[in-house]
Scaffold this motif. Structure first.
Motif, mmCIF file in Angstrom:
data_model
loop_
_atom_site.group_PDB
_atom_site.id
_atom_site.type_symbol
_atom_site.label_atom_id
_atom_site.label_comp_id
_atom_site.label_asym_id
_atom_site.label_seq_id
_atom_site.Cartn_x
_atom_site.Cartn_y
_atom_site.Cartn_z
ATOM 1 N N ARG A 74 0.832 -1.203 0.000
ATOM 2 C CA ARG A 74 0.000 0.000 0.000
ATOM 3 C C ARG A 74 0.864 1.250 0.000
ATOM 4 N NH1 ARG A 74 -2.669 -2.691 4.512
ATOM 5 N NH2 ARG A 74 -4.274 -3.949 3.582
ATOM 6 N N GLU A 78 -1.976 6.502 1.775
ATOM 7 C CA GLU A 78 -3.337 6.048 1.517
ATOM 8 C C GLU A 78 -4.158 6.098 2.804
ATOM 9 O OE1 GLU A 78 -5.146 2.641 -1.263
ATOM 10 O OE2 GLU A 78 -3.635 2.003 0.155
ATOM 11 N N GLU A 79 -5.349 6.689 2.719
ATOM 12 C CA GLU A 79 -6.207 6.851 3.886
ATOM 13 C C GLU A 79 -6.968 5.555 4.159
ATOM 14 O OE1 GLU A 79 -10.032 9.467 5.376
ATOM 15 O OE2 GLU A 79 -9.241 9.744 3.370
ATOM 16 N N PRO A 149 -8.451 0.554 2.820
ATOM 17 C CA PRO A 149 -8.494 1.780 2.006
ATOM 18 C C PRO A 149 -9.930 2.064 1.568
ATOM 19 C CG PRO A 149 -6.746 0.312 1.260
ATOM 20 C CD PRO A 149 -7.553 -0.439 2.264
#
Length: 170
Positions: A74, A78-79, A149
């Motif tokens: 990831r 990335e939230e 995500p």
């Protein structure tokens, strides 16, 4: 008949041998800890060069464990969001604990000959919470909250409406 001559006996205190062994062991342990600390410092320094502008709020223990873990696929920025997911097999969910890593698999309710029998919807995601099971509808499966995500959360929500979801521990 008398006692035969023999050299005098020197009785040592056994505590001296034990203390000497502990002293040697302490030196070995200190050397091992120094090597481990140097390796962790080198790993952290290498990682901080790649993330120079980013601050983390992780505890030192978590950062050390993350440094030792294999790299995730990831992006760092990335939230992650919390996604509640209903898993078809409630007994499987009882095996999960917060912090576990799982893959979520979707199997269509009515499999067709053309489509795949099952597909992986989310891979290597973290379990955030395992709420208490619903006693009123045990056949409905069990709920688990995953940290995923945003796009994976949408895929999980869509798959949950058309398929039965299962998890496998990573």
């Amino acid at each position: 008949m008398g006692v035969p001559p023999f050299p005098p006996l020197h009785v040592r205190r056994s505590g001296l041998r034990l203390r000497r062994a502990l002293r040697r062991q302490r030196g070995t342990m200190a050397a091992g800890l120094a090597v481990t600390a140097a390796a962790l410092a080198a790993t952290a320094a290498g990682q901080s060069e790649g993330h120079a502008g980013r601050r983390t709020s992780e505890a030192p223990e978590t950062a050390a464990l993350t440094a030792a873990a294999p790299a995730r696929k990831r992006p760092a920025d990335e939230e992650l969001v919390s996604a509640p997911v209903r898993i078809a097999d409630a007994a499987t969910v009882r095996l999960l604990r917060p912090g576990d890593r799982v893959d979520v698999i979707a199997a269509p309710d009515s499999p067709s000959e053309d489509g795949p029998a099952a597909e992986i919807v989310a891979s290597d995601v973290r379990v955030d919470e395992v709420p208490a099971p619903d006693a009123t509808a045990p056949e409905a499966g069990a709920l688990v909250v995953l940290s995923v995500p945003r796009d994976t959360a949408a895929a999980l929500a869509g798959a949950g409406t058309t398929s039965r979801l299962a998890v496998t521990l990573c």
